[in-house]
Design a protein around this motif. Structure first.
Motif, mmCIF file in Angstrom:
data_model
loop_
_atom_site.group_PDB
_atom_site.id
_atom_site.type_symbol
_atom_site.label_atom_id
_atom_site.label_comp_id
_atom_site.label_asym_id
_atom_site.label_seq_id
_atom_site.Cartn_x
_atom_site.Cartn_y
_atom_site.Cartn_z
ATOM 1 N N THR A 1 16.770 6.090 -5.653
ATOM 2 C CA THR A 1 15.991 5.505 -6.892
ATOM 3 C C THR A 1 15.882 6.832 -7.806
ATOM 4 N N ASN A 2 14.772 6.460 -8.660
ATOM 5 C CA ASN A 2 14.708 7.734 -9.672
ATOM 6 C C ASN A 2 13.088 7.964 -9.666
ATOM 7 N N GLU A 3 12.866 9.055 -10.422
ATOM 8 C CA GLU A 3 11.381 9.572 -10.674
ATOM 9 C C GLU A 3 10.708 8.562 -11.526
ATOM 10 N N LYS A 4 11.037 7.871 -12.309
ATOM 11 C CA LYS A 4 10.427 6.829 -13.243
ATOM 12 C C LYS A 4 9.851 5.752 -12.556
ATOM 13 N N VAL A 5 10.613 5.150 -11.473
ATOM 14 C CA VAL A 5 10.262 4.099 -10.553
ATOM 15 C C VAL A 5 9.434 4.642 -9.656
ATOM 16 N N MET B 1 4.151 4.077 -11.063
ATOM 17 C CA MET B 1 3.321 3.729 -10.157
ATOM 18 C C MET B 1 2.058 4.438 -10.190
ATOM 19 N N LYS B 2 1.947 5.433 -11.168
ATOM 20 C CA LYS B 2 0.962 6.549 -11.642
ATOM 21 C C LYS B 2 0.906 7.521 -10.350
ATOM 22 N N LEU B 3 1.747 7.897 -10.078
ATOM 23 C CA LEU B 3 1.766 9.023 -8.865
ATOM 24 C C LEU B 3 2.603 10.307 -9.332
ATOM 25 N N PRO C 1 -4.179 5.679 -6.716
ATOM 26 C CA PRO C 1 -3.885 5.600 -8.116
ATOM 27 C C PRO C 1 -2.963 4.329 -8.741
ATOM 28 N N SER C 2 -2.438 3.700 -7.576
ATOM 29 C CA SER C 2 -1.545 2.602 -7.886
ATOM 30 C C SER C 2 -2.392 1.180 -7.912
#
Length: 540
Positions: A385-389, A394-396, A495-496
């Motif tokens: 996947t990637n960092e954005k997803v 997810m606010k993580l 956070p999510s």
């Protein structure tokens, strides 16, 4: 995998022999390059090759021809390239956004339609495969005779020039707002604008956006100036090596150096070969062969490498354009390719055994039955996947393992959690009738101190107008009950999830999972319009 389109006539003149279509279809796959099709186009034959991303040196007709000459035995051994010294200098000021630059000259090249097309295609393929769509590496190729050295690489507040493909002057700011390339890549520019200038103030390039129309390469060009800028020094240097050695395969082309003067003085290109020491016994053990060292050296020479046998070891010399060889295993692969995969025969094990599922896999199958019984549908996502997803939406925040040479910038890190991909799946299926209840069981990769560890997790989610904390809690408790896990539930701020609507699952004083109602901001990040409750649990 990247596709490289090659004119058959150009391939033949670089290989220096006529090539039958059947010969091409039979031989190129044996060296690890698939032939997708051979077709007629505009009066000549065009060959489409599918190239593995780990071989960027094969992304041009020049690289393919070089490798093929070695593979079929007409030009074995490592290709050597002389670098002639020039008095051209490049002065580098403090460029924060793209701090690394390498530069070289190719003099005496004869450019026709075939060469010009190959240069453009190689540039774009390298932008994607190594450059990560210009984020990591960007390339500029210029007509050297239209500018005057020395050159300067600096950051400016603004500057105006005629961008490639245009006939009127634009400012750097206007290029980012109006030019096709500026709009596409302006997210890579932060703060000031990186610019390459000549001694008279003429703009050569605005990396990683666009070159200047002034230095456009045409069939009248005889001397090329190549610049490679980026955020990774090794990637910049290797990209330059691939470019200059490919172009040096063309008739009359000579590589000339450029002195880059910044915090340090460096001479580019750096075409010094690297070495790897290999034990022949290890090669034979890996391949299941009984090859003598001399035979191994012959196979390595067919792979366009060089080697010598000394003190019961093979010293293997790696050409500067190879970026995919790191260890003994890679050397074994090169020998296997040259030896011929069709020659390897399967060997039956000496001890007969009966296979069965691993205990963990049996447990996963049991969990699938439980979840399906609870009304959930199973989904399967990629582990990449990637960092954005994985984090941003997810606010993580967190640590992760990055793939060295990803095939796509959307799939460049290994997931540490399954839930973000479940959220993406909900978005893709939001047009389906509600409620949507899905789950996934799969592998995640985490950093445990200095160790990389692979673990199994399950994540599930419910999307509907009425889903809430109580609903997801009932499903999680039903799963834990069927698994006969002794557990405790306690309040958890994640956070999510909505604060006060989330709980953690504790077993033997260790948190093994969590569940609750997804935070509205996370729903917005994934463009979801309905409430979602979800959980994630470690499978032990």
């Amino acid at each position: 995998m990247p596709t490289v389109n090659v004119k058959k006539y150009d391939l033949e003149r670089l290989v220096n022999m006529p090539l039958d279509d059947k010969f091409i279809e039979d031989k190129f796959p044996m060296m690890g390059v698939e032939v997708e099709e051979i077709r007629e186009e505009e009066g000549e034959k065009l060959i489409s090759f599918s190239v593995n991303p780990n071989r960027p040196d094969y992304l041009s007709v020049e690289g393919l021809a070089r490798g093929f000459r070695g593979f079929i035995g007409i030009d074995p051994g490592m290709s050597k390239y002389d670098v002639e010294k020039s008095d051209v200098k490049l002065y580098v000021e403090n460029v924060k956004t793209r701090p690394y630059i390498a530069m070289a000259l190719i003099k005496g090249i004869v450019i026709d339609n075939y060469v010009l097309e190959s240069i453009i295609n190689l540039q774009e393929k390298l932008h994607w495969v190594i450059g990560r769509d210009r984020k990591k590496v960007a390339i500029g190729i210029h007509d050297f005779d239209k500018v005057k050295p020395p050159f300067y690489y600096k950051e400016v507040d603004n500057i105006s020039f005629v961008p490639l493909g245009y006939n009127e002057e634009m400012s750097a700011e206007e290029i980012l707002e109006k030019h096709e390339k500026g709009i596409k890549y302006r997210h890579l520019i932060k703060g000031k604008y990186p610019i390459i200038l000549d001694s008279e103030g003429n703009v050569l390039s605005f990396p990683p956006i666009i070159n200047s129309e002034l230095t456009r390469v045409t069939e009248r060009t005889r001397n090329l100036l190549i610049d490679v800028t980026g955020t990774d020094k090794v990637a910049v240097e290797k990209t330059l090596n691939i470019l200059v050695t490919a172009l040096a395969e063309r008739k009359y082309s000579k590589i000339h150096s450029v002195e880059v003067i910044g915090k340090e003085r460096e001479i580019y290109p750096k075409l010094k070969e690297e070495t790897i020491v290999v034990n022949p016994d290890y090669i034979n053990k890996i391949l299941g062969t009984k090859l003598q060292p001399g035979i191994m050296i012959n196979y390595l020479r067919r792979a366009k490498l060089d080697a010598v046998f000394s003190e019961n070891k093979l010293i293997v010399y790696i050409p500067p354009y190879r970026v995919d060889i790191f260890s003994e295993v890679d050397i074994a692969e090169e020998i296997a390719i040259a030896y011929g995969y069709d020659k390897f025969k399967g060997v039956y094990p000496e001890i007969a055994t009966i296979g069965e599922l691993d205990k963990l896999e049996k447990r996963c199958d049991f969990i699938r039955e439980i979840m399906i019984g609870l009304g959930f549908y199973e989904v399967i996502n990629l582990i990449l996947t990637n960092e954005k997803v994985l984090f941003e939406k997810m606010k993580l925040k967190g640590d992760y393992i990055e793939v060295l040479k990803p095939a796509s910038i959307e799939h460049r890190i290994l997931r540490t959690s399954i839930l973000p991909l479940i959220m993406e799946t909900l978005k893709i299926n939001e047009h389906k009738e509600l409620p949507i209840k899905i789950f996934e069981i799969g592998d995640c990769v985490i950093l445990d101190g200095n160790r990389v560890r692979e673990i199994k997790k399950i994540a599930g989610a419910i999307m509907s107008n009425e889903t809430n904390y109580s609903e997801i809690k009932s499903h999680v408790e039903a799963l834990l009950r069927e698994l006969r896990i002794d557990y405790e539930i306690d309040r958890y701020d994640h956070p999510s999830f909505i604060k006060g609507r989330c709980a953690k699952i504790i077993k033997d004083k260790r948190v093994i999972g969590y569940f609750g109602e997804i935070d509205p901001e996370v729903l917005t990040n994934f463009d979801l319009e309905f409430p979602v409750s979800a959980f994630e649990l470690l499978i032990e």
